[in-house]
Scaffold this motif. Structure first.
Motif, PDB file in Angstrom:
ATOM      1  N   GLY A 165      41.963  28.752  47.016  1.00 60.96           N
ATOM      2  CA  GLY A 165      41.950  29.556  48.240  1.00 60.96           C
ATOM      3  C   GLY A 165      42.868  30.761  48.195  1.00 60.96           C
ATOM      4  O   GLY A 165      43.120  31.404  49.218  1.00 60.96           O
ATOM      5  N   LEU A 166      43.372  31.078  46.996  1.00 67.38           N
ATOM      6  CA  LEU A 166      44.279  32.226  46.843  1.00 67.38           C
ATOM      7  C   LEU A 166      43.484  33.469  46.472  1.00 67.38           C
ATOM      8  O   LEU A 166      42.429  33.379  45.833  1.00 67.38           O
ATOM      9  CB  LEU A 166      45.309  31.916  45.749  1.00 67.38           C
ATOM     10  CG  LEU A 166      46.187  30.693  46.038  1.00 67.38           C
ATOM     11  CD1 LEU A 166      46.942  30.267  44.791  1.00 67.38           C
ATOM     12  CD2 LEU A 166      47.152  30.996  47.183  1.00 67.38           C
ATOM     13  N   LYS A 167      44.015  34.633  46.858  1.00 67.47           N
ATOM     14  CA  LYS A 167      43.358  35.893  46.506  1.00 67.47           C
ATOM     15  C   LYS A 167      44.170  36.613  45.444  1.00 67.47           C
ATOM     16  O   LYS A 167      45.388  36.773  45.609  1.00 67.47           O
ATOM     17  CB  LYS A 167      43.251  36.794  47.742  1.00 67.47           C
ATOM     18  CG  LYS A 167      42.325  36.236  48.804  1.00 67.47           C
ATOM     19  CD  LYS A 167      42.100  37.238  49.916  1.00 67.47           C
ATOM     20  CE  LYS A 167      41.134  36.642  50.942  1.00 67.47           C
ATOM     21  NZ  LYS A 167      41.026  37.501  52.132  1.00 67.47           N
ATOM     22  N   PRO A 168      43.517  37.065  44.377  1.00 62.24           N
ATOM     23  CA  PRO A 168      44.264  37.781  43.338  1.00 62.24           C
ATOM     24  C   PRO A 168      44.886  39.053  43.907  1.00 62.24           C
ATOM     25  O   PRO A 168      44.228  39.801  44.631  1.00 62.24           O
ATOM     26  CB  PRO A 168      43.211  38.111  42.280  1.00 62.24           C
ATOM     27  CG  PRO A 168      41.888  37.860  42.907  1.00 62.24           C
ATOM     28  CD  PRO A 168      42.091  36.945  44.078  1.00 62.24           C
ATOM     29  N   VAL A 169      46.152  39.260  43.587  1.00 63.27           N
ATOM     30  CA  VAL A 169      46.860  40.435  44.112  1.00 63.27           C
ATOM     31  C   VAL A 169      46.802  41.588  43.108  1.00 63.27           C
ATOM     32  O   VAL A 169      46.620  42.735  43.485  1.00 63.27           O
ATOM     33  CB  VAL A 169      48.321  40.064  44.454  1.00 63.27           C
ATOM     34  CG1 VAL A 169      49.112  41.286  44.912  1.00 63.27           C
ATOM     35  CG2 VAL A 169      48.342  38.981  45.545  1.00 63.27           C
ATOM     36  N   MET A 170      46.925  41.276  41.828  1.00 62.59           N
ATOM     37  CA  MET A 170      46.913  42.340  40.813  1.00 62.59           C
ATOM     38  C   MET A 170      45.540  42.438  40.151  1.00 62.59           C
ATOM     39  O   MET A 170      44.978  41.425  39.714  1.00 62.59           O
ATOM     40  CB  MET A 170      47.966  42.072  39.721  1.00 62.59           C
ATOM     41  CG  MET A 170      48.008  43.180  38.656  1.00 62.59           C
ATOM     42  SD  MET A 170      49.015  42.769  37.207  1.00 62.59           S
ATOM     43  CE  MET A 170      50.668  42.733  37.891  1.00 62.59           C
ATOM     44  N   THR A 171      45.011  43.654  40.095  1.00 64.24           N
ATOM     45  CA  THR A 171      43.835  43.922  39.265  1.00 64.24           C
ATOM     46  C   THR A 171      44.290  44.837  38.139  1.00 64.24           C
ATOM     47  O   THR A 171      44.791  45.939  38.391  1.00 64.24           O
ATOM     48  CB  THR A 171      42.722  44.616  40.074  1.00 64.24           C
ATOM     49  OG1 THR A 171      42.346  43.751  41.159  1.00 64.24           O
ATOM     50  CG2 THR A 171      41.500  44.889  39.213  1.00 64.24           C
ATOM     51  N   LEU A 172      44.154  44.355  36.912  1.00 65.26           N
ATOM     52  CA  LEU A 172      44.562  45.145  35.752  1.00 65.26           C
ATOM     53  C   LEU A 172      43.328  45.848  35.193  1.00 65.26           C
ATOM     54  O   LEU A 172      42.330  45.199  34.864  1.00 65.26           O
ATOM     55  CB  LEU A 172      45.176  44.215  34.698  1.00 65.26           C
ATOM     56  CG  LEU A 172      45.734  44.883  33.448  1.00 65.26           C
ATOM     57  CD1 LEU A 172      46.915  45.797  33.794  1.00 65.26           C
ATOM     58  CD2 LEU A 172      46.182  43.818  32.439  1.00 65.26           C
ATOM     59  N   GLU A 173      43.400  47.174  35.154  1.00 66.05           N
ATOM     60  CA  GLU A 173      42.239  47.978  34.763  1.00 66.05           C
ATOM     61  C   GLU A 173      42.575  48.948  33.638  1.00 66.05           C
ATOM     62  O   GLU A 173      43.699  49.449  33.554  1.00 66.05           O
ATOM     63  CB  GLU A 173      41.779  48.854  35.944  1.00 66.05           C
ATOM     64  CG  GLU A 173      41.118  48.114  37.057  1.00 66.05           C
ATOM     65  CD  GLU A 173      40.754  49.065  38.201  1.00 66.05           C
ATOM     66  OE1 GLU A 173      40.260  48.544  39.218  1.00 66.05           O
ATOM     67  OE2 GLU A 173      40.963  50.298  38.090  1.00 66.05           O
ATOM     68  N   ALA A 174      41.568  49.240  32.831  1.00 65.79           N
ATOM     69  CA  ALA A 174      41.713  50.297  31.819  1.00 65.79           C
ATOM     70  C   ALA A 174      40.333  50.883  31.550  1.00 65.79           C
ATOM     71  O   ALA A 174      39.310  50.297  31.932  1.00 65.79           O
ATOM     72  CB  ALA A 174      42.311  49.730  30.539  1.00 65.79           C
ATOM     73  N   GLN A 175      40.322  52.030  30.906  1.00 65.00           N
ATOM     74  CA  GLN A 175      39.045  52.695  30.671  1.00 65.00           C
ATOM     75  C   GLN A 175      38.453  52.348  29.308  1.00 65.00           C
ATOM     76  O   GLN A 175      39.176  52.160  28.333  1.00 65.00           O
ATOM     77  CB  GLN A 175      39.226  54.207  30.742  1.00 65.00           C
ATOM     78  CG  GLN A 175      38.891  54.753  32.103  1.00 65.00           C
ATOM     79  CD  GLN A 175      39.062  56.249  32.181  1.00 65.00           C
ATOM     80  OE1 GLN A 175      39.643  56.877  31.293  1.00 65.00           O
ATOM     81  NE2 GLN A 175      38.562  56.832  33.241  1.00 65.00           N
ATOM     82  N   LEU A 176      37.149  52.355  29.297  1.00 60.90           N
ATOM     83  CA  LEU A 176      36.403  52.303  28.052  1.00 60.90           C
ATOM     84  C   LEU A 176      36.509  53.702  27.440  1.00 60.90           C
ATOM     85  O   LEU A 176      36.143  54.691  28.076  1.00 60.90           O
ATOM     86  CB  LEU A 176      34.957  51.976  28.417  1.00 60.90           C
ATOM     87  CG  LEU A 176      34.043  51.235  27.474  1.00 60.90           C
ATOM     88  CD1 LEU A 176      34.670  49.953  26.965  1.00 60.90           C
ATOM     89  CD2 LEU A 176      32.743  50.915  28.228  1.00 60.90           C
ATOM     90  N   THR A 177      37.058  53.785  26.220  1.00 60.81           N
ATOM     91  CA  THR A 177      37.279  55.122  25.650  1.00 60.81           C
ATOM     92  C   THR A 177      36.340  55.425  24.490  1.00 60.81           C
ATOM     93  O   THR A 177      36.245  56.580  24.065  1.00 60.81           O
ATOM     94  CB  THR A 177      38.726  55.274  25.134  1.00 60.81           C
ATOM     95  OG1 THR A 177      38.993  54.184  24.280  1.00 60.81           O
ATOM     96  CG2 THR A 177      39.710  55.278  26.267  1.00 60.81           C
TER      97      THR A 177
END
Ligand SMILES: *Cc1c(COP(=O)(O)O)cnc(C)c1O
Length: 365
Positions: free
Chosen positions: A230-242
């Protein structure tokens, strides 16, 4: 243009998770554990986000408590390891930092203290890292009375070793030892209970619980992800396809050629690596997410990039955003693939990765 490798922090998810901790802890109150830079989310922002709701914060050491003050937050802050030098006692007394006392040498410092902060006594019920054995508590209290600081003691704390495992009886044993050990001081407060203890049916959390990892949406329990609790993720780790290329059968990718294509494979390079805190031990088959599809890593994670298999996502192209963990791929899953726990991944994101905060107001706008 910046590189677009970012950690997005969702403040409303953080608040949701704190409210869940409060609901599970009730009638105990929950002090928010925000050590290690708010588990990598930014201690100042996390403290500000929870300041209206949390009665107290907990951190490991005085530098972290000072960072909370620098963020403009005046709440009581508990130093879970107390002070590391006698000189810090006066700072704690003046700043409203509450000290966990766990050792004889800290008691020695208190004998000669000019100013004494609020004190919590740590009881060792089986974790065996810090704290006084239950049989020592009478003597410790006597010493504090002789030093004329016993009135500064507001309560007792202990810490569970196996609360992540519902099948273990060790938490019951620690709870029993703690309850017995402090029974002679019924007017003082009691605090036990990390995040995991909130999810153990029937587990008493006494006066104050101490949720940490669950506030950030990751799971404290074995074999469960945060969202499953029932927890919501706080961090979204993102990066670009290069970069995107097609490997022929027999061609490999990355250091040591550790992954070799068995069939023609469309693959992508993502601009994130262990220099950003993405775990190098997350190897082939670790999940990620791009353009609405779950994908997998292939080969070794390098310092600044990693490779993914784009077979099945023909639309993915350079410039697309890849989620390494967040709402589609749980950090708990990535941790499992890397042979570690979400705590290590979240606290390990390096300073190279900017934290971008999204508050409820941003979302409405
Ligand atoms: C870090 C810590 C917590 C929080 O633990 P989580 O597993 O992150 O909930 C609670 N109490 C003490 C003493 C701690 O050191």
């Amino acid at each position: 243009m910046p590189r677009n490798t970012v950690a997005r922090i969702d403040i409303s998810a953080l608040r949701h998770n704190y409210r869940l901790a409060c609901a599970l802890a009730s009638p105990a109150r929950a002090m928010a554990v925000i050590k290690a830079d708010g588990y990598g989310h930014g201690i100042g922002e996390v403290a500000r986000a929870l300041a209206d709701d949390a009665p107290r914060f907990a951190v490991a050491c005085i530098e972290e408590a000072q960072a909370i003050r620098e963020a403009g937050i005046g709440h009581p802050v508990v130093l879970l390891q107390g002070v590391h030098s006698a000189d810090d006692l006066a700072i704690c007394a003046r700043e409203g930092f509450e000290m966990v006392v766990h050792s004889d040498h800290q008691l020695d410092w208190l004998e000669h203290a000019a100013e004494t902060p609020t004190l919590w006594l740590k009881v060792n019920t089986g974790m065996n890292r810090l704290g006084f054995a239950p049989v020592m508590l009478v003597e410790v209290m006597d010493r504090l009375e002789r030093y004329a600081v016993q009135q500064k003691v507001v309560g007792f704390v202990t810490h569970f070793a196996c609360a992540d495992d519902v099948a273990s009886s060790f938490t019951d044993e620690q709870t029993r030892l703690f309850t017995e050990a402090v029974a002679d001081w019924p007017s003082l407060q009691k605090s036990a209970g990390n995040s995991a203890a909130h999810f153990l049916p029937g587990q008493p959390l006494f006066d104050l619980s101490r949720p940490g990892i669950m506030l950030y949406g990751a799971s404290p329990m074995l074999e469960k992800t945060g969202p499953q609790l029932g927890l919501k993720p706080v961090m979204t780790l993102e990066a670009q396809l290069t970069a995107v290329r097609t490997l022929k059968p027999g061609e490999s990718v990355g250091y040591a050629c550790s992954w070799t294509a068995e069939r023609e494979t469309r693959m992508g390079i993502v601009a994130i690596g262990y220099g950003d805190g993405y775990p190098r031990h997350a190897g082939t088959d670790t999940p990620a997410w791009v353009a609405g599809h779950r994908i997998r890593l292939i080969g070794r994670v390098s310092m600044d990039m990693l490779a993914v298999d784009l077979t099945g996502v023909p639309g993915a192209c350079p410039g697309d955003t890849v989620e390494l963990w967040g709402g589609h791929v749980s950090v708990d899953e990535v941790a499992q693939h890397a042979g570690t726990i979400a705590y290590e991944l979240l606290t390990g994101i390096t300073a190279r990765v900017p934290r971008l905060y999204r508050s409820p107001a941003d979302r409405a706008g």
